[in-house]
Scaffold this active site. Structure first.
Site, short mmCIF file in Angstrom:
data_model
loop_
_atom_site.label_atom_id
_atom_site.label_comp_id
_atom_site.label_asym_id
_atom_site.label_seq_id
_atom_site.Cartn_x
_atom_site.Cartn_y
_atom_site.Cartn_z
N LYS A 147 0.85 -1.20 0.00
CA LYS A 147 0.00 0.00 0.00
C LYS A 147 0.88 1.24 0.00
O LYS A 147 1.80 1.37 0.82
CB LYS A 147 -0.88 0.02 1.25
CG LYS A 147 -1.85 -1.15 1.35
CD LYS A 147 -3.09 -0.91 0.52
CE LYS A 147 -4.10 -2.03 0.72
NZ LYS A 147 -5.26 -1.83 -0.17
N LYS A 257 -13.17 -7.27 -6.60
CA LYS A 257 -13.45 -7.81 -5.28
C LYS A 257 -14.89 -8.32 -5.36
O LYS A 257 -15.85 -7.57 -5.14
CB LYS A 257 -13.34 -6.72 -4.23
CG LYS A 257 -11.92 -6.21 -4.02
CD LYS A 257 -11.93 -5.03 -3.07
CE LYS A 257 -10.57 -4.74 -2.46
NZ LYS A 257 -9.49 -4.55 -3.44
MG LIG Z 1 -6.76 -1.87 -4.13
#
Ligand SMILES: [Mg+2]
Length: 333
Positions: A147, A257
């Site tokens: 991240k 997702k």
């Molecule tokens: Mg992502």
């Protein structure tokens, strides 16, 4: 046909807070669903919303389930509104799971999720990544996700270069900005990705969601300007958004997702009829949703050789909700 409907909420603590540009995430809350038909067959489902990704909140999903009767029909499920995509997924999956009665070898084959080679491993954010990849590398992971857009970008770029120097050949790094960069910082990251991929043994596979979803044209523009590909994630959280980005001309990578995307039936059908490049990714769900995605969704669409983003179980304290004996998992709640 009517189904007997039950649900149980779960709360999972992260071993350490998961830091993204949305802040710190300490507890993952979701719901396990259980449908039983007249013949006593059971269909498991899971609702695992992430409001930061534009789904309903956990509280909304919980009230939705509390409001439902204990006997529901397929019509009830078909009428779940588009503003509740995580519920659409969970109920849709439970319904599909009901119609499958595996036996013998099929049951054994179903008794698995992914191998380490098939998954990308989520590294700790910031400089902790520098000592976070060695153990999973030993375990066999080759794709790592990191991240970015969390702390000062000059500092992150320095850690990035160090990380790329350390990572062995065949290592593959995915960067995920969660929409936290602007045009200038995104360009700097992409130029650095291009340079480091050609200088070091490891490669950057893609940069995920550098800009916020409102900046679609700039995302398209960045995608055309650099060698390092861009993957859309937040921009394509739900099936409605996937369709919209496709219609507006996005032909790069779609990070899907599934647990957030809405009806699994409609998602499957879209992926079967449009040749999009998909990276399947986790919404930090339990093995209930993971099992459905692994066995009912991914095999039904054109194969991809990209790692799936499900290497996240190590982030949780408990392992009870990772098991594949769903009756036991249910009893633990
Ligand atoms: Mg992502």
């Amino acid at each position: 046909m009517d189904y007997h409907f039950e649900f149980r909420p779960y709360r999972r603590l992260f071993k350490q807070p998961l830091r993204t540009r949305y802040g710190f995430w300490n507890v993952r809350e979701g719901l396990i669903l259980r449908l039983t038909d007249a013949e006593g067959r059971i269909g498991w489902g899971e609702v695992a919303p992430i409001a930061d990704f534009g789904t309903e909140s956990f509280a909304q999903a919980l009230s939705f389930c509390q409001f439902l009767a204990t006997e529901i029909s397929e019509g009830t499920i078909a009428q779940i509104p588009a503003t509740f995509p995580a519920c659409q997924f969970g109920f849709g999956a439970a319904l599909e799971n009901l119609s499958v009665v595996p036996s013998g070898n099929a049951q054994t084959a179903l008794n698995s999720l992914w191998t380490v080679h098939e998954q990308s491993y989520l590294l700790p954010t910031g400089r902790d990544a520098l000592r976070g990849w060695q153990d999973p590398w030993q375990q066999g992971f080759r794709t790592f996700k990191w991240k970015i857009g969390v702390v000062d970008s000059a500092e992150e770029l320095r850690h990035f270069e160090t990380l790329m120097q350390c990572l062995p050949e065949k290592a593959c790094l995915r960067l995920d900005a969660n929409g936290g960069l602007n045009w200038d910082t995104a360009s700097r990251w992409l130029a650095t990705c291009d340079r480091l991929t050609s200088s070091y043994a490891a490669k950057v596979e893609f940069l995920e969601q550098p800009l916020p979803i409102e900046q679609f044209d700039q995302l398209l523009n960045l995608h055309q300007q650099f060698r390092t590909p861009i993957a859309l994630d937040e921009s394509v959280s739900t099936l409605t958004q996937i369709q919209s980005c496709y219609q507006k001309g996005w032909r790069g990578i779609f990070v899907i997702k599934a647990a957030l995307a809405g009806s699994p039936e409609k998602l499957r059908s879209f992926c079967q009829t449009h040749a999009i490049e998909v990276v399947w990714s986790s919404a930090l769900e339990t093995s209930v949703a993971q099992h459905f995605i692994r066995h009912r969704l991914i095999p039904a669409v054109p194969a991809s050789d990209r790692a799936v983003g499900f290497g996240v179980d190590h982030w949780f304290l408990d392992t009870t909700l990772n098991q594949l004996d769903f009756e036991q998992l249910w009893q633990s709640l």
